[in-house]
Design an enzyme around this catalytic site. Structure first.
Site, PDB file in Angstrom:
ATOM      1  N   CYS A   1     -14.917  13.890   6.340  1.00  0.00           N
ATOM      2  CA  CYS A   1     -15.149  14.364   4.819  1.00  0.00           C
ATOM      3  C   CYS A   1     -15.622  15.667   4.572  1.00  0.00           C
ATOM      4  O   CYS A   1     -16.316  16.137   5.366  1.00  0.00           O
ATOM      5  CB  CYS A   1     -16.174  13.217   4.410  1.00  0.00           C
ATOM      6  SG  CYS A   1     -16.804  13.768   2.840  1.00  0.00           S
TER       7      CYS A   1
ATOM      8  N   HIS B   1      -4.375  -4.011  -2.314  1.00  0.00           N
ATOM      9  CA  HIS B   1      -4.935  -4.194  -0.850  1.00  0.00           C
ATOM     10  C   HIS B   1      -4.887  -2.507  -0.502  1.00  0.00           C
ATOM     11  O   HIS B   1      -4.921  -1.975   0.453  1.00  0.00           O
ATOM     12  CB  HIS B   1      -3.409  -4.484   0.060  1.00  0.00           C
ATOM     13  CG  HIS B   1      -3.532  -5.956   0.163  1.00  0.00           C
ATOM     14  ND1 HIS B   1      -2.566  -6.775   0.591  1.00  0.00           N
ATOM     15  CD2 HIS B   1      -4.447  -6.854  -0.320  1.00  0.00           C
ATOM     16  CE1 HIS B   1      -2.553  -8.053   0.587  1.00  0.00           C
ATOM     17  NE2 HIS B   1      -3.864  -8.212  -0.176  1.00  0.00           N
TER      18      HIS B   1
ATOM     19  N   VAL C   1       0.712  -1.458   0.031  1.00  0.00           N
ATOM     20  CA  VAL C   1      -0.136   0.028  -0.045  1.00  0.00           C
ATOM     21  C   VAL C   1       0.926   1.194   0.028  1.00  0.00           C
ATOM     22  O   VAL C   1       0.382   2.381   0.073  1.00  0.00           O
ATOM     23  CB  VAL C   1      -0.935  -0.007   1.373  1.00  0.00           C
ATOM     24  CG1 VAL C   1      -1.919  -1.215   1.077  1.00  0.00           C
ATOM     25  CG2 VAL C   1      -0.112   0.127   2.514  1.00  0.00           C
TER      26      VAL C   1
HETATM   27  C1  BV8 Z   1     -10.222 -11.873   2.405  1.00  0.00           C
HETATM   28  C2  BV8 Z   1      -3.317  -3.671   4.175  1.00  0.00           C
HETATM   29  C3  BV8 Z   1     -12.337 -12.591   2.050  1.00  0.00           C
HETATM   30  C4  BV8 Z   1      -3.166  -3.423   5.621  1.00  0.00           C
HETATM   31  C5  BV8 Z   1      -3.034  -6.038   4.146  1.00  0.00           C
HETATM   32  C6  BV8 Z   1     -10.122 -15.018   9.382  1.00  0.00           C
HETATM   33  C7  BV8 Z   1     -11.180 -13.936   9.218  1.00  0.00           C
HETATM   34  C8  BV8 Z   1     -10.956 -13.288   8.088  1.00  0.00           C
HETATM   35  C9  BV8 Z   1     -10.053 -13.321   7.163  1.00  0.00           C
HETATM   36  C10 BV8 Z   1      -9.243 -14.535   7.201  1.00  0.00           C
HETATM   37  C11 BV8 Z   1      -9.341 -15.229   8.406  1.00  0.00           C
HETATM   38  N1  BV8 Z   1      -8.580 -16.263   8.191  1.00  0.00           N
HETATM   39  C12 BV8 Z   1      -7.588 -16.063   6.908  1.00  0.00           C
HETATM   40  C13 BV8 Z   1      -8.229 -15.059   6.737  1.00  0.00           C
HETATM   41  C14 BV8 Z   1      -8.027 -14.182   5.122  1.00  0.00           C
HETATM   42  C15 BV8 Z   1      -7.105 -13.313   5.398  1.00  0.00           C
HETATM   43  C16 BV8 Z   1      -5.778 -13.741   5.722  1.00  0.00           C
HETATM   44  O1  BV8 Z   1      -4.969 -14.098   4.631  1.00  0.00           O
HETATM   45  N2  BV8 Z   1      -5.238 -13.827   6.767  1.00  0.00           N
HETATM   46  C17 BV8 Z   1      -3.872 -14.187   7.119  1.00  0.00           C
HETATM   47  C18 BV8 Z   1      -2.981 -13.556   8.163  1.00  0.00           C
HETATM   48  C19 BV8 Z   1      -3.867 -15.857   7.533  1.00  0.00           C
HETATM   49  N3  BV8 Z   1      -7.104 -12.247   4.248  1.00  0.00           N
HETATM   50  C20 BV8 Z   1      -7.956 -11.215   4.289  1.00  0.00           C
HETATM   51  O2  BV8 Z   1      -8.795 -11.146   5.214  1.00  0.00           O
HETATM   52  C21 BV8 Z   1      -8.114 -10.692   2.776  1.00  0.00           C
HETATM   53  N4  BV8 Z   1      -9.564 -10.691   2.604  1.00  0.00           N
HETATM   54  O3  BV8 Z   1      -9.743 -12.924   2.304  1.00  0.00           O
HETATM   55  O4  BV8 Z   1     -11.693 -11.419   1.880  1.00  0.00           O
HETATM   56  C22 BV8 Z   1     -12.846 -12.814   3.436  1.00  0.00           C
HETATM   57  C23 BV8 Z   1     -13.761 -11.771   3.947  1.00  0.00           C
HETATM   58  C24 BV8 Z   1     -14.282 -12.060   5.123  1.00  0.00           C
HETATM   59  C25 BV8 Z   1     -14.255 -13.123   5.789  1.00  0.00           C
HETATM   60  C26 BV8 Z   1     -12.976 -14.109   5.422  1.00  0.00           C
HETATM   61  C27 BV8 Z   1     -12.399 -13.802   3.916  1.00  0.00           C
HETATM   62  C28 BV8 Z   1      -7.434  -9.306   3.039  1.00  0.00           C
HETATM   63  C29 BV8 Z   1      -6.022  -9.469   3.036  1.00  0.00           C
HETATM   64  C30 BV8 Z   1      -5.499  -7.923   2.883  1.00  0.00           C
HETATM   65  C31 BV8 Z   1      -5.122  -7.504   4.247  1.00  0.00           C
HETATM   66  N5  BV8 Z   1      -4.397  -6.190   4.265  1.00  0.00           N
HETATM   67  N6  BV8 Z   1      -2.827  -5.042   3.997  1.00  0.00           N
HETATM   68  C32 BV8 Z   1      -2.193  -2.244   5.718  1.00  0.00           C
HETATM   69  O5  BV8 Z   1      -1.109  -2.598   4.928  1.00  0.00           O
HETATM   70  O6  BV8 Z   1      -2.202  -1.298   6.359  1.00  0.00           O
HETATM   71  S1  BV8 Z   1      -2.143  -7.507   4.105  1.00  0.00           S
HETATM   72  C33 BV8 Z   1      -0.530  -7.112   4.644  1.00  0.00           C
HETATM   73  O7  BV8 Z   1       0.001  -8.394   4.298  1.00  0.00           O
HETATM   74  C34 BV8 Z   1       0.095  -6.024   3.682  1.00  0.00           C
HETATM   75  O8  BV8 Z   1      -0.726  -5.648   2.629  1.00  0.00           O
HETATM   76  C35 BV8 Z   1       1.145  -6.886   2.929  1.00  0.00           C
HETATM   77  O9  BV8 Z   1       1.578  -6.625   1.576  1.00  0.00           O
HETATM   78  C36 BV8 Z   1       0.644  -8.476   2.941  1.00  0.00           C
HETATM   79  C37 BV8 Z   1       1.366  -9.254   2.880  1.00  0.00           C
HETATM   80  O10 BV8 Z   1       2.552  -9.500   3.647  1.00  0.00           O
HETATM   81  P1  BV8 Z   1       3.885  -9.536   2.754  1.00  0.00           P
HETATM   82  O11 BV8 Z   1       3.734  -8.352   1.957  1.00  0.00           O
HETATM   83  O12 BV8 Z   1       4.135 -10.769   1.831  1.00  0.00           O
HETATM   84  O13 BV8 Z   1       4.912  -9.175   3.775  1.00  0.00           O
HETATM   85  P2  BV8 Z   1       5.833  -9.856   4.802  1.00  0.00           P
HETATM   86  O14 BV8 Z   1       6.192  -8.710   5.923  1.00  0.00           O
HETATM   87  O15 BV8 Z   1       4.702 -10.684   5.335  1.00  0.00           O
HETATM   88  O16 BV8 Z   1       6.797 -10.655   4.124  1.00  0.00           O
HETATM   89  C38 BV8 Z   1       7.842  -9.850   3.566  1.00  0.00           C
HETATM   90  C39 BV8 Z   1       8.420 -10.912   2.643  1.00  0.00           C
HETATM   91  O17 BV8 Z   1       9.831 -10.290   1.668  1.00  0.00           O
HETATM   92  C40 BV8 Z   1       9.392 -12.010   3.345  1.00  0.00           C
HETATM   93  O18 BV8 Z   1       9.030 -13.187   2.917  1.00  0.00           O
HETATM   94  C41 BV8 Z   1      10.820 -11.704   3.444  1.00  0.00           C
HETATM   95  O19 BV8 Z   1      11.486 -12.670   3.537  1.00  0.00           O
HETATM   96  C42 BV8 Z   1      10.875 -11.082   2.046  1.00  0.00           C
HETATM   97  N7  BV8 Z   1      11.763  -9.668   2.129  1.00  0.00           N
HETATM   98  C43 BV8 Z   1      12.282  -9.009   3.192  1.00  0.00           C
HETATM   99  N8  BV8 Z   1      13.060  -8.238   2.708  1.00  0.00           N
HETATM  100  C44 BV8 Z   1      13.507  -8.613   1.419  1.00  0.00           C
HETATM  101  C45 BV8 Z   1      12.875  -9.760   0.910  1.00  0.00           C
HETATM  102  N9  BV8 Z   1      12.709 -10.301  -0.228  1.00  0.00           N
HETATM  103  C46 BV8 Z   1      13.279  -9.815  -1.027  1.00  0.00           C
HETATM  104  N10 BV8 Z   1      14.090  -8.623  -0.847  1.00  0.00           N
HETATM  105  C47 BV8 Z   1      14.372  -8.126   0.221  1.00  0.00           C
HETATM  106  N11 BV8 Z   1      15.240  -7.242   0.456  1.00  0.00           N
HETATM  107 ZN    ZN Z   2     -18.279  11.946   2.819  1.00  0.00          ZN
END
Ligand code: BV8
Ligand code: ZN
Length: 242
Positions: free
Chosen positions: A150, A122, A106
């Site tokens: 708003c 996202h 984001v």
């Molecule tokens: C959905 C905005 C349908 C926020 C984000 C129980 C209840 C409700 C939902 C769920 C549930 N269980 C599961 C879910 C689904 C849930 C989910 O997946 N949860 C996970 C935690 C299990 N998903 C959702 O809720 C999604 N919606 O499914 O809707 C629904 C609706 C209702 C009920 C059920 C389903 C919505 C998901 C979006 C959430 N919002 N962001 C904000 O940013 O403020 S997600 C957040 O995580 C960020 O956007 C981020 O991008 C995203 C993923 O993380 P990564 O980008 O992978 O970052 P991370 O730190 O994890 O990893 C970094 C990686 O980079 C590592 O691997 C590291 O090794 C590597 N790295 C580091 N440095 C480097 C590198 N690689 C290369 N070079 C480097 N230098």
């Molecule tokens: Zn408004």
């Protein structure tokens, strides 16, 4: 560390692909100094993203959630795209309609680098949405008033971001599906592969016979699924692919 042979192989796959889709996560922005979500630097005042990036948290304490987003906006405002972002812009200019970029980030750094063929699935930290009239606007005020209202209907503004438990926008889901089914190469760059639906995108591409290449510092839940894992920093590895 990715070997020269692996890089050579990845370059060959990219050169022979017809349509390439790219999925990025926080890891591609880590090299710009933006904290990742699940890395040790990802915590903020001992809160986890999963605790603050939810509609419930905003409902309960909108001020705390806005303080978190203001902290991130202030931090991100000082960061620039890095060579990995820039390389994807070059790729877009070379490949045009044979390439699509899907980002979970984001932070807006892909747009800042010049990417246009892009789905910010996202949302975007520089956009706000009114909880009353639903109007979405770009807002770069830093810091935002603690509870921004708003101008049209005076209801509370929220970040135009998809929180945990909120569905992604239909338009984005359709575009991602199209890009994943059309590609014969998917590059997965800097994502831990734990957040759905993005974490399922690699298997969608595999199902249509695409080749999947992962670029990450470490192994992820997708690593056994991918055809090639290039270990290293995105800013070092991605530029070598072109
Ligand atoms: C959905 C905005 C349908 C926020 C984000 C129980 C209840 C409700 C939902 C769920 C549930 N269980 C599961 C879910 C689904 C849930 C989910 O997946 N949860 C996970 C935690 C299990 N998903 C959702 O809720 C999604 N919606 O499914 O809707 C629904 C609706 C209702 C009920 C059920 C389903 C919505 C998901 C979006 C959430 N919002 N962001 C904000 O940013 O403020 S997600 C957040 O995580 C960020 O956007 C981020 O991008 C995203 C993923 O993380 P990564 O980008 O992978 O970052 P991370 O730190 O994890 O990893 C970094 C990686 O980079 C590592 O691997 C590291 O090794 C590597 N790295 C580091 N440095 C480097 C590198 N690689 C290369 N070079 C480097 N230098
Ligand atoms: Zn408004």
């Amino acid at each position: 560390m990715a070997t020269d042979d692996q890089i050579l192989l990845a370059r060959r796959h990219l050169a022979s692909a017809r349509n390439v889709t790219i999925l990025t996560g926080a890891g591609i922005s880590a090299d710009s100094g933006v904290p990742t979500f699940r890395g040790t630097d990802g915590l903020w005042h001992n809160f986890r993203a999963e605790d603050l990036a939810t509609p419930e948290a905003f409902e309960q304490d909108p001020q705390l959630v806005w303080e978190w987003y203001n902290w991130r906006r202030e931090l991100i405002a000082t960061k620039q795209p890095n060579p990995a972002h820039d390389t994807l812009v070059k790729l877009e200019r070379q490949w045009t309609d044979r390439m699509w970029l899907i980002t979970q980030n984001v932070d807006g750094l892909h747009r800042a680098a010049g990417s246009e063929r892009l789905s910010e699935i996202h949302g975007n930290i520089w956009k706000v949405r009114c909880t009353g009239c639903g109007v979405i606007s770009e807002n770069r005020e830093i810091p935002l008033p603690t509870l921004p209202m708003c101008r049209l209907c005076h209801a509370l503004l929220r970040p135009h971001i998809v929180w945990f438990g909120e569905s992604l926008w239909e338009k984005d889901l359709r575009r991602c599906d199209e890009a994943l089914r059309a590609c014969d190469l998917l590059l997965v760059i800097g994502t831990s592969g734990v957040v759905y639906p993005a974490a399922g995108f690699a298997s969608v591409a595999k199902d249509v016979g695409a080749l999947v290449i992962e670029i990450n510092l470490e192994n992820t839940p997708q690593s056994d699924l991918v055809d090639l894992s290039l270990q290293g920093r995105a800013k070092d590895v991605v530029p070598q692919l072109l």
